[in-house]
Design a protein around this motif. Sequence first.
Motif, PDB file in Angstrom:
ATOM      1  N   ILE A  83      47.867  52.055  41.549  1.00 49.19           N
ATOM      2  CA  ILE A  83      46.631  51.724  42.263  1.00 49.19           C
ATOM      3  C   ILE A  83      46.906  50.609  43.266  1.00 49.19           C
ATOM      4  O   ILE A  83      47.613  49.652  42.967  1.00 49.19           O
ATOM      5  CB  ILE A  83      45.535  51.248  41.280  1.00 49.19           C
ATOM      6  CG1 ILE A  83      45.296  52.307  40.201  1.00 49.19           C
ATOM      7  CG2 ILE A  83      44.248  50.922  42.023  1.00 49.19           C
ATOM      8  CD1 ILE A  83      44.428  51.824  39.063  1.00 49.19           C
ATOM      9  N   PHE A  84      46.321  50.748  44.440  1.00 51.74           N
ATOM     10  CA  PHE A  84      46.340  49.687  45.450  1.00 51.74           C
ATOM     11  C   PHE A  84      44.894  49.425  45.812  1.00 51.74           C
ATOM     12  O   PHE A  84      44.181  50.338  46.231  1.00 51.74           O
ATOM     13  CB  PHE A  84      47.125  50.126  46.690  1.00 51.74           C
ATOM     14  CG  PHE A  84      47.110  49.102  47.785  1.00 51.74           C
ATOM     15  CD1 PHE A  84      48.049  48.083  47.807  1.00 51.74           C
ATOM     16  CD2 PHE A  84      46.155  49.149  48.788  1.00 51.74           C
ATOM     17  CE1 PHE A  84      48.037  47.131  48.828  1.00 51.74           C
ATOM     18  CE2 PHE A  84      46.129  48.217  49.807  1.00 51.74           C
ATOM     19  CZ  PHE A  84      47.079  47.200  49.819  1.00 51.74           C
ATOM     20  N   THR A  85      44.431  48.183  45.637  1.00 53.15           N
ATOM     21  CA  THR A  85      43.042  47.870  45.955  1.00 53.15           C
ATOM     22  C   THR A  85      42.957  46.888  47.112  1.00 53.15           C
ATOM     23  O   THR A  85      43.831  46.053  47.309  1.00 53.15           O
ATOM     24  CB  THR A  85      42.295  47.266  44.743  1.00 53.15           C
ATOM     25  OG1 THR A  85      42.987  46.104  44.302  1.00 53.15           O
ATOM     26  CG2 THR A  85      42.179  48.256  43.620  1.00 53.15           C
ATOM     27  N   LEU A  86      41.866  47.024  47.840  1.00 57.50           N
ATOM     28  CA  LEU A  86      41.551  46.111  48.921  1.00 57.50           C
ATOM     29  C   LEU A  86      40.097  45.699  48.740  1.00 57.50           C
ATOM     30  O   LEU A  86      39.186  46.537  48.846  1.00 57.50           O
ATOM     31  CB  LEU A  86      41.755  46.769  50.278  1.00 57.50           C
ATOM     32  CG  LEU A  86      41.364  45.943  51.494  1.00 57.50           C
ATOM     33  CD1 LEU A  86      42.224  44.670  51.574  1.00 57.50           C
ATOM     34  CD2 LEU A  86      41.498  46.762  52.753  1.00 57.50           C
ATOM     35  N   ILE A  87      39.882  44.432  48.396  1.00 53.45           N
ATOM     36  CA  ILE A  87      38.523  43.934  48.230  1.00 53.45           C
ATOM     37  C   ILE A  87      37.934  43.677  49.609  1.00 53.45           C
ATOM     38  O   ILE A  87      38.479  42.906  50.389  1.00 53.45           O
ATOM     39  CB  ILE A  87      38.502  42.664  47.361  1.00 53.45           C
ATOM     40  CG1 ILE A  87      38.972  42.996  45.944  1.00 53.45           C
ATOM     41  CG2 ILE A  87      37.105  42.052  47.341  1.00 53.45           C
ATOM     42  CD1 ILE A  87      39.122  41.805  45.028  1.00 53.45           C
ATOM     43  N   SER A 102      38.012  49.106  48.229  1.00 55.66           N
ATOM     44  CA  SER A 102      38.630  50.409  48.433  1.00 55.66           C
ATOM     45  C   SER A 102      39.874  50.468  47.573  1.00 55.66           C
ATOM     46  O   SER A 102      40.534  49.450  47.357  1.00 55.66           O
ATOM     47  CB  SER A 102      39.011  50.616  49.902  1.00 55.66           C
ATOM     48  OG  SER A 102      37.859  50.615  50.711  1.00 55.66           O
ATOM     49  N   ALA A 103      40.167  51.668  47.082  1.00 58.09           N
ATOM     50  CA  ALA A 103      41.349  51.834  46.252  1.00 58.09           C
ATOM     51  C   ALA A 103      42.066  53.119  46.634  1.00 58.09           C
ATOM     52  O   ALA A 103      41.432  54.144  46.881  1.00 58.09           O
ATOM     53  CB  ALA A 103      40.969  51.868  44.774  1.00 58.09           C
ATOM     54  N   ALA A 104      43.381  53.017  46.688  1.00 62.09           N
ATOM     55  CA  ALA A 104      44.232  54.191  46.831  1.00 62.09           C
ATOM     56  C   ALA A 104      44.890  54.385  45.476  1.00 62.09           C
ATOM     57  O   ALA A 104      45.404  53.434  44.886  1.00 62.09           O
ATOM     58  CB  ALA A 104      45.278  53.976  47.916  1.00 62.09           C
ATOM     59  N   ALA A 123      41.867  58.331  47.877  1.00 61.89           N
ATOM     60  CA  ALA A 123      41.203  57.107  48.335  1.00 61.89           C
ATOM     61  C   ALA A 123      39.734  57.139  47.931  1.00 61.89           C
ATOM     62  O   ALA A 123      39.055  58.150  48.108  1.00 61.89           O
ATOM     63  CB  ALA A 123      41.335  56.969  49.848  1.00 61.89           C
ATOM     64  N   VAL A 124      39.279  56.018  47.378  1.00 60.14           N
ATOM     65  CA  VAL A 124      37.901  55.925  46.894  1.00 60.14           C
ATOM     66  C   VAL A 124      37.331  54.571  47.275  1.00 60.14           C
ATOM     67  O   VAL A 124      38.006  53.548  47.170  1.00 60.14           O
ATOM     68  CB  VAL A 124      37.835  56.101  45.360  1.00 60.14           C
ATOM     69  CG1 VAL A 124      36.403  56.048  44.859  1.00 60.14           C
ATOM     70  CG2 VAL A 124      38.505  57.397  44.926  1.00 60.14           C
ATOM     71  N   LYS A 125      36.070  54.580  47.720  1.00 62.05           N
ATOM     72  CA  LYS A 125      35.329  53.334  47.973  1.00 62.05           C
ATOM     73  C   LYS A 125      34.461  53.072  46.743  1.00 62.05           C
ATOM     74  O   LYS A 125      33.768  53.971  46.257  1.00 62.05           O
ATOM     75  CB  LYS A 125      34.425  53.473  49.195  1.00 62.05           C
ATOM     76  CG  LYS A 125      35.167  53.573  50.494  1.00 62.05           C
ATOM     77  CD  LYS A 125      34.175  53.701  51.637  1.00 62.05           C
ATOM     78  CE  LYS A 125      34.912  53.872  52.951  1.00 62.05           C
ATOM     79  NZ  LYS A 125      33.984  54.004  54.086  1.00 62.05           N
ATOM     80  N   PHE A 126      34.511  51.848  46.260  1.00 60.58           N
ATOM     81  CA  PHE A 126      33.746  51.467  45.083  1.00 60.58           C
ATOM     82  C   PHE A 126      32.766  50.351  45.420  1.00 60.58           C
ATOM     83  O   PHE A 126      33.103  49.424  46.151  1.00 60.58           O
ATOM     84  CB  PHE A 126      34.667  50.946  43.977  1.00 60.58           C
ATOM     85  CG  PHE A 126      35.567  51.986  43.377  1.00 60.58           C
ATOM     86  CD1 PHE A 126      35.111  52.811  42.364  1.00 60.58           C
ATOM     87  CD2 PHE A 126      36.874  52.118  43.815  1.00 60.58           C
ATOM     88  CE1 PHE A 126      35.940  53.754  41.797  1.00 60.58           C
ATOM     89  CE2 PHE A 126      37.713  53.061  43.250  1.00 60.58           C
ATOM     90  CZ  PHE A 126      37.247  53.886  42.233  1.00 60.58           C
ATOM     91  N   SER A 127      31.570  50.448  44.855  1.00 64.06           N
ATOM     92  CA  SER A 127      30.616  49.348  44.828  1.00 64.06           C
ATOM     93  C   SER A 127      30.482  48.980  43.358  1.00 64.06           C
ATOM     94  O   SER A 127      30.039  49.803  42.547  1.00 64.06           O
ATOM     95  CB  SER A 127      29.256  49.779  45.379  1.00 64.06           C
ATOM     96  OG  SER A 127      29.367  50.124  46.733  1.00 64.06           O
TER      97      SER A 127
END
Length: 148
Positions: A83-87, A102-104, A123-127
């Motif tokens: 997992i790679f996340t970007l806050i 966002s996470a890859a 790729a997924v956008k999370f709230s």
Amino acid sequence: MFKTCLSLFALAVLVACSSEPADAPETQVRKTLTLIEEAAEQRSLSGIMAHISDDYADHQGYDSKQIARLAQLQIMRNQKINIFTLIRSIDIENNVASVELSAAMASRDTDLSLESNRLKADAVKFSVLLKREDRDWKVHSVAWKQGW
């Protein structure tokens, strides 16, 4: 393994470089998200669920037990979780944190810190909504959609 360690190191550096003190709410929220990511990559259901509130409820109608089943299914299906996340943002008010990230995600050993590899990953956008429970931040709800 090296690539996973590199991704985790990059995430740890982002958390460490925060200008907030270690006990600041934003720092604690970032740490909680990092611990969830690490637990997922280690395929640790108990590690993931340690950060999910018993009161979890999301837009899909899932509760904490259903989230545990979904996490277990991913752990069983994938021998490798990367997992790679970007806050994107963190907003905190009255012990409630709203996080956009966002996470890859890949089920193979891929260096997701490289943009070209993230383009091939899911790729997924999370709230994410977290609330402070006693001294810990726990995930209370997550909404997600495809895309970076």
